[in-house]
Every structure is written in C-alpha cells, then in structure tokens.
Write a protein that holds these residues in place. Sequence first.
Motif, PDB file in Angstrom:
ATOM      1  N   PRO A   1     138.478 150.649 142.511  1.00 12.58           N
ATOM      2  CA  PRO A   1     138.222 150.876 141.124  1.00 12.58           C
ATOM      3  C   PRO A   1     138.244 149.498 140.317  1.00 12.58           C
ATOM      4  N   GLY A   2     137.476 149.438 139.345  1.00 13.92           N
ATOM      5  CA  GLY A   2     137.259 148.187 138.503  1.00 13.92           C
ATOM      6  C   GLY A   2     136.479 147.221 138.937  1.00 13.92           C
ATOM      7  N   LYS A   3     136.091 146.314 138.159  1.00  8.09           N
ATOM      8  CA  LYS A   3     135.238 145.322 138.738  1.00  8.09           C
ATOM      9  C   LYS A   3     135.734 143.810 138.212  1.00  8.09           C
TER      10      LYS A   3
ATOM     11  N   ALA B   1     142.959 157.743 144.985  1.00  8.09           N
ATOM     12  CA  ALA B   1     141.425 157.087 145.252  1.00  8.09           C
ATOM     13  C   ALA B   1     141.494 157.134 146.860  1.00  8.09           C
TER      14      ALA B   1
ATOM     15  N   SER C   1     145.277 143.630 145.852  1.00  6.77           N
ATOM     16  CA  SER C   1     144.063 144.387 146.499  1.00  6.77           C
ATOM     17  C   SER C   1     144.243 144.201 148.036  1.00  6.77           C
TER      18      SER C   1
ATOM     19  N   ASN D   1     135.234 149.222 147.571  1.00  8.09           N
ATOM     20  CA  ASN D   1     135.596 150.867 146.839  1.00  8.09           C
ATOM     21  C   ASN D   1     136.777 150.693 145.904  1.00  8.09           C
TER      22      ASN D   1
END
Length: 318
Positions: free
Chosen positions: A79-81, A317, A158, A77
């Motif tokens: 954000p971004g790839k 988020a 992350s 979940n």
Amino acid sequence: MQAAVAGPGEVPGEAEHVIPGAGPTLRPGERPTVRLRDTGPDDPPRYAPEWLELREGADAAARAVELLDPLRIRLANLPGKAGIVVHDLGCGTGSMGRWLAPRLDGAQHWILHDRDPYLLHFAAVAAPRSGADGSRVSTETRRGDVGRLTPDALAGASLVTASALLDVLTREEIDTLAAACTGAGCPALLTLSVAGRVDLTPSHPLDAEIAEAFNAHQRLGGLLGPDAVTAACEAFSERGATVRLHPSPWRLGPTESALTAQWLRGWVGAAVEQRPELRERADRYLSERLAACAAGELRVVVHHTDLLALSRPTGGAS
C-alpha cells in the motif's frame, strides 16, 4: 558463511598471503569485524573487509535472480506510493544493497545493520544511489545485534534481506528473525547460506573428509551451519510464511583463482581446527590444491541456498 583464512594446517610460506580476520583463528593484531551477538573481546571475527571485497563478485554471480520476480510482485502490491524500506542485516560492506537495489524499481530507503561501525561507514559510502528505474536510493546505518531483532524494530519495513547470515545463527536466533519478519508482515530474502556440499574438479580422496570436518566446525557453539536453511524454512513456515528456495552456488574457475585460494585456506584450516589429526595430510592436500589453483587447473563449486520467505502482510492486506 565461508571461512577465509587458514588456521592450523596452513601451508608453510603461505601465511603472508592470507587475508586476516575471517578464518577460524584469531591472530595477533587482527581487528574484529562483524559480530552477530554480544561476545568477549577474544571471540574470533566473522569477516574481514578484504574477504568481503574478494567474494563480492562471486556472490553477485551466484545469488538466485529467480527469486526476484515473486519478490517484486509482493513489493509492487504494497500500500502507498512512498517507496520501500529495506533492512539489510549483517550488511558488512554493503554488497547485498549494491546487488539488489539496482534490480528493484521505485524509491528505496535502506537501513544497514551491523555491529562494526567501520563496515557500516563503508557500506553507506559505497551504497547505490538509484534503483532500476532511476528512482532515488537512500541509506541509514544502525549498530545492533540481529539475534535480538523484534517486530517493533521492523515497523514500516517492506523487506528484510541478508547475505551469508543464516548459517552463523543459532536456532533460537533464526526463530527470533522469523518471528520479527512475520510479526512485521514483511518478506525476507536471505541469500548464500552454506548447503554443506562442495564439488572440486579434479577430485581428491581427501575431499569428503575435509568437507565433513568443515561442516562440523560450522556447527560449533550451537550455530546451525549447513542446517540453517532447513531451520529457517521451518521457522518461517510455522509462522504462516510461504517459503521458496533456490540454489545459489559459487562456480569458481581460473578467473576466480584469488578467491578460490583464500576459500581453500579457510576451508582446510577450519577442518583441521575441528580435527587436528588431519593436519599432516591436510597440509599436503592444501599444497596440492593451491598449486592446481595457481595453474588454472582447479574448479570448485561451493553450494549455497537462497531463501525467500513471503510473510502474510499485516493489517489484512493481500
């Protein structure tokens, strides 16, 4: 953290089989390895590379895979790839990355933190190159003191991860770690913290006394030892994180006899260093236990706890 070397109270004739660098005493010619804070040149090392290599299989078998699904959900979940960035604190030879990276999907960039440049080099060279879905895994190394970690140092992170780390931190250092992770809004997977319990089969009248002395040794110098998981739960929870715990015991039998023997030497050696009056009885105890280990008659469960702290993501988020 599991000590690996007998200090006082070693069985005579066993010293040549002891891995240097991970026990309660510093012997001539031993090379310091992982240091978690600024210390003097005579401070005992925490780990030896040989000990890290010996325990890697047992660590991998023990870590709680049950904590991975909630972690994967959080990471999915984000954000971004562009993939995930993982900070591995006190990485040693990199065993945590070798275990975890192949269990996570997507591109990964691992930032390996340790005080020892030799271990950092080893960890980088031996790092996995792909994740669970074949995506690329890259690494970089940073020398530094995990006791001084800040949210800024984790900008863009992350995940923060570590293995056998919490129990060699002070309460202040755990608070600093929790503040950094929650301030950066990233989860933390902190594995294999000692729980202060050991089960040996067959049992022996001295088991409990050795365990008690070892646990006291783990708390020397303000370190938290078996109290670390409770302190970490409090530190993360007070800062709004959701904390999950799961047992992660070593289960050592005849096929792990080399690891069991080294663990026994360190466990008993630390107990005797803490309580020198145990020396004579501990010598006999260790001799008997090593003989049973060599004969394939000893089984040991060393209890650990894995912790997953899911911090509130920054920036609102979910």
